[in-house]
Structure formats: C-alpha cells, structure tokens
Design an enzyme around this catalytic site. Structure first.
Site, PDB file in Angstrom:
ATOM      1  N   GLU A  53       9.896  -9.718   5.568  1.00 16.93           N
ATOM      2  CA  GLU A  53      10.872  -9.376   6.600  1.00 16.93           C
ATOM      3  C   GLU A  53      10.541 -10.211   7.831  1.00 16.93           C
ATOM      4  OE1 GLU A  53      12.564  -5.618   9.238  1.00 16.93           O
ATOM      5  OE2 GLU A  53      10.945  -5.290   7.793  1.00 16.93           O
ATOM      6  N   ARG A 278      -2.833  -3.571  -1.638  1.00 15.77           N
ATOM      7  CA  ARG A 278      -2.682  -4.418  -0.459  1.00 15.77           C
ATOM      8  C   ARG A 278      -4.068  -4.807   0.053  1.00 15.77           C
ATOM      9  NH1 ARG A 278      -0.020  -1.777   4.552  1.00 15.77           N
ATOM     10  NH2 ARG A 278      -0.995  -3.585   5.501  1.00 15.77           N
ATOM     11  N   LYS A 288       1.892  -5.087  10.963  1.00 13.19           N
ATOM     12  CA  LYS A 288       2.724  -5.876  11.879  1.00 13.19           C
ATOM     13  C   LYS A 288       2.948  -5.131  13.193  1.00 13.19           C
ATOM     14  CE  LYS A 288       5.480  -8.899   8.903  1.00 13.19           C
ATOM     15  NZ  LYS A 288       6.842  -9.204   8.436  1.00 13.19           N
TER      16      LYS A 288
END
Length: 585
Positions: A53, A278, A288
């Site tokens: 994104e 992850r 983020k």
C-alpha cells in the site's frame, strides 16, 4: 524531507542484480508450490505478486516479502507482479509510489511490464459489487462506523444483524448508485457483504466492502467518492492478474475465509492465499504507523534517515542489496511469528562489505603527532593494501609526512593496564609506515588537555617491520596533516534502547525508548586524500573503525560519511561458539 539517493540503474528481469539471490532452505511455501506443480494445479503456473500500500516507505520487513515473492517466481520459472493496493486516498501519495518502485529495483528485482494498481480495477470491482447485490449477497447499511463495531459482537458473543440488512435488491442497487454519485457525506453509508453475523470469525460478520470518502485519489483524481476496502479489493485484484499463490503475512490468516468467500461467490479465478511469519527485529519498529510517527514528529530527518529500518534509510546508511537478500534467505519463513536479532542483519552486512569495501585510513577525533627527526620537507608514498580479502583490488599510495593525525583514543598519557597503544616512552607501529616512539607532549595551558604528541621514528622500519626483529604490541592508523581531507562523519547507533521498543504490550509508548545517542556528528574528521571526490553511495572500511558510506549531503569541498556498521560482530562470535559447542558434543 525528500530523500536523496544515488542513481538507481534498472536491472535485468529474472535473477537479482549482482547474481542470483542466495537460496534459502526449503520451506512450507516452497513445498506447497512443488506439490501444486506436481499435480498440475493452476496449469503448472507460478505467478506471485508483491502488493504494497503506498502509504509510506518500504522497510526491512517488506524486503522479506519481496525476496520471497520474486524469489519463488524466479526459482520456478514463473512471474511476479508489483501491484499497489491504492484503495485509501487519504493516506496514499505519489511520493510513496515512486519510493517503492525505487526500493524494489534497488533490492535487485524487476517486474518487467507487470506494474499494476488496484485503482486500475475500480470499475470492475464496482461491477462485481453490483453482482453481489443482485445475488442478495451485499447490502447498503446506514449504521455509523461506531454502530457497526457495536453490532459486530465479540470473540465470545455473536454479532447482531443490521436493521438495514434485509433491504430489497432494488433499494440496495439504487442506494449504491447514489453513493457512487456522491449524494451522501463521508461515513453516511457503507456497502457490506451479507455473510453470517454469528460466525466465530469476526471477519465474516458482514464486512464492509465500500465506504464513502470524498477525497482525491493520486491516480483517479475525483472520479470516485466510494473506495473499496482492502479485503474486497485484494483477492479480486489477485484474480484479475491471474495470481496463483497469494503470499501474505500471518495477520491475514483470519481473513483467508473472507478472501475465499468473495472469490467463490463471484465464480472467478481463485488464487491460493498462503500466510507466513512477518519479520520482527530487535531494537526496531516495523509498523508503518510508528515509522510515520517518527518522521512526522521530527524524531528522525525523514523516511530515509539512516537510523530508520526503511530500505531508503538502509541504503543511505550504506547497506547493500546483497546483504539484505542474504539476510532474508538466512532467516527463512515459517508459520510462527518470532523475533530476529538485529546483530544477525549487521553480521550479514559485514560479511558482504568485508569482501567488497576498499580499506582506507580516516581519523575521526584527530590528535596532532609530530615526528621530530623526520625531514621537514620530505613526503613519502606508502603502499597500502586496498582489500586483503580480494588481492585483485590492488594497492594504493598514501602520503606520509612529518606531521600526522592519529586518533585521540590511540594515545594515553597515563595508560591503564592492557593498553598497548601510544604512551610516553612507548613505541608503536604506524600502519604501512614506520615505528614511532613518543618522546613528549604539548598541552593546552588552560585545560591541561594534550593537543600534540612528539615522537621519533626509526627509518629502518619502513613498511612496518624492524630489521632487528624487535616487536611492538600495537599498530595504529594515521593521516598526513598536509594532505588530509576535512570531512563530517555521522556515527549512527540503534534508534531504540530496548530490544522491544515500548515493551511487550501494544499500548506501550515506543517513543519512551528512543536512544538519545543514536546520532553523533563529528565535524572535524580527517581522511586520506584517496577519498577526495568519492561518489555518493560509495562504501569503505575505515581501518580499525568500521564501515562507512558517502552520504547524499556530501559536497566536493566537504564530504559527509555515515557509519554503516562498526567492526565488532557479536553474531559471528555466537556462531563460532555454537559451532565449537557442536564439535565438542
């Protein structure tokens, strides 16, 4: 601050630039693909994608996903797309799109002509939403976001159906068209999938597919005022692109039933979603949201600050793409989240830089040294090895003269035990040059600080060896004062003081653990003249000090170097101990 970086050159399709990425040990995803190829699933195709994104810069955690997706495609002769999941215009910017493209290329991967955006599919997604409405599988809901949360229920209590759940198909179609036409304000209505409000999986309790956002999109402008949610756009984008294996991190595992439900209801190509762990790294945040807070709060200079775990920050600090790819290969993939030591990433970097970085001499905290018996006007050129790990890198000439600079830490007027460097009456070796012996010092009359050392040298020891066989216990580096380049050197440390910033709990304030000593700027460093004109991004080992990189702030008249990583390698010691322990057992 807009990041600056050296020119990034395009790479060939297929293997990463600089040769193939290291093959990681086999893992469960690789085994799934091997089995799919054996059975002919997806017609023997392997087609993956990396779908960021564009709401921030990529970080080292994304590098793991990039290497995995592009690496698997390359290994099995398949394809990997780069697709931007740009469904939230309030947080996404063209700057982030450009940065992501730059970072993936720098890391060494190429998507050829397969650069896509979820916004490319907005018209098709809208048509599919209409299809679900007509099938009675979606409805327009007037509940507010807060009311939707209240109706959703909990992990132990089922949700309640929206009072608007049973609207007629005709009413839903009319309202959805009016939503698209911009008749309603932000948040007034949503389009929701009609699934099961009693499902034990909260993601299946009538999830929102579209919300109203009167915001300009970085690509579609003002064409749309309704935007698809990630869960609605993602699987259908995978389907449109013919993706076979949709690889994502473990937080999306509970979303997989919804991913499958949408595709099954539409009856379109159905990729297989596979989840992996992850990356979590000590002394680092990889959210983020938290990285944006560091930038927006002024705690760092920008997304490419060398203390940031972003790929832009790591590149500016001096990391190589090869080191990052090797790190990603070494940590592998699994089905369980864990945490990786920052020292392993630094170890991979040292391994790579040790082979490729030229050795040079630099003095960061200079102390003047005068050789009293050296001829006043003599300048000699000493032969220095560029890299002992690679004889092919050859040698260079380094000027030597009567007045030198040495590191302030390489002299003690009153040396402690086990200190073998320069001290009154003591002899040491100057790297590539001569033995020198300290005969006296000059002090600042006001502070009493030593500001100059006086020595004598032995002309017979040129090259650093004594014909009479005498030995010294220390070798120190130096720079000729008359030939030195003035430079600024920035010493970076880890950005946080605790292995898990903010602690184990999500509500912990990670900003409380910022390291106040994460950056030290040395304005008066002295460098050997071979570094004059060093290109931005060039990497060197400053002998005895660590690895350094030329920063984009550099100017010909005053270069700026960042310390990439120190020479100390904790992880190498750990590996050595483990190997020795294994041999003993």
């Amino acid at each position: 601050m807009q990041p600056s970086s050296p020119e990034l050159k395009p790479v060939e399709a297929g293997a990463p630039a600089g040769g193939p990425a290291p093959r990681a040990p086999s893992n469960f995803i690789r085994e799934i693909i091997i089995e799919d190829l054996r059975t002919g699933k997806f017609g023997g195709r392997v087609h993956t994608r990396f779908p960021p994104e564009p709401n921030g810069y990529l970080h080292i955690g994304h590098a793991k996903s990039i290497c995995l997706n592009f690496g698997l495609a390359a290994e099995f002769g398949g394809k990997c797309n780069l697709r931007f999941d740009d469904t939230n215009p309030t947080k996404e910017e063209s700057e982030y799109v450009e940065a992501i493209i730059r970072d993936v290329r720098w890391l060494g991967f190429d998507w050829e002509d397969r650069l896509y955006y979820a916004s490319d599919y907005f018209d098709q997604l809208y048509e599919w939403a209409v299809q679900l409405i007509k099938a009675g599988k979606a409805y327009v809901c007037d509940l507010s976001p807060e009311e939707i949360r209240q109706y959703r229920g909990t992990l132990t209590e089922p949700g309640r159906e929206s009072p608007y759940r049973n609207r007629s198909v005709e009413e839903n179609l009319e309202l959805f068209e009016r939503m698209r036409a911009g008749e309603f304000p932000n948040g007034a209505r949503t389009l929701r999938a009609k699934i099961d409000m009693a499902s034990p999986n909260l993601n299946l309790r009538d999830p929102v597919m579209y919300r109203i956002l009167h915001a300009e999109h970085h690509r579609t402008g003002k064409k749309w005022c309704i935007y698809p949610m990630y869960d609605w756009a993602h699987g259908q984008s995978d389907s449109i692109e013919g993706i076979t294996h949709s690889i994502c991190t473990l937080e999306f595992e509970d979303h997989r039933p919804l991913y499958d439900w949408f595709l099954d209801q539409l009856g379109i190509h159905h990729p297989q979603q596979i989840e992996f762990d992850r990356l979590n790294l000590t002394y680092t945040v990889l959210s983020k949201r938290k990285l944006a807070a560091l930038v927006e709060g002024g705690y760092v200079r920008g997304w490419d600050d060398p203390r940031m775990p972003t790929l832009a920050g790591l590149r500016r600090r001096g990391y190589t793409p090869e080191a990052i790819r090797n790190f990603c290969a070494r940590i592998g993939v699994s089905k369980t989240n864990g945490i990786v030591e920052l020292s392993l990433l630094e170890h991979c970097l040292r391994e790579d830089l040790n082979k490729r970085a030229p050795r040079v001499m630099a003095v960061l905290r200079p102390l003047r040294l005068v050789i009293d018996n050296y001829p006043e006007d003599l300048v000699e050129e000493m032969e220095a090895v560029n890299n002992p790990e690679d004889p092919g890198m050859g040698t260079r000439k380094v000027p030597f003269s009567k007045v030198l600079y040495i590191e302030r830490d390489d002299f003690r007027e009153d040396p402690p035990p086990q200190y073998y460097r320069l001290a009154p009456g003591r002899e040491v070796r100057l790297r590539y040059a001569y033995f020198v012996k300290c005969t006296g010092v000059v002090k600042d009359e006001r502070t009493g600080e030593v500001i100059e050392i006086h020595c004598t040298y032995d002309p017979a020891t040129r090259g650093g060896n004594a014909p009479d066989g005498r030995r010294v216990k220390a070798t120190i580096h130096w720079v000729s004062a008359a030939h030195a380049i003035d430079a600024e050197v920035r010493l970076y440390e880890q950005l946080f003081t605790r292995p898990i910033p903010g602690g184990e709990h999500e509500d912990g304030n990670f900003l409380d653990d910022l390291n106040p000593n994460s950056l030290e700027v040395l304005a008066g460093a002295k460098l050997e003249p071979s570094l004059r004109g060093a290109e931005v991004g060039s990497r060197y080992q400053f002998e005895r000090l660590g690895y350094f990189c030329v920063d984009p702030d550099s100017r010909p008249e005053r270069p700026v170097f960042n310390r990439t990583v120190a020479l100390k390698d904790t992880w190498a010691k750990i590996e050595k101990a483990l190997k020795e322990g294994g041999k003993q057992r």
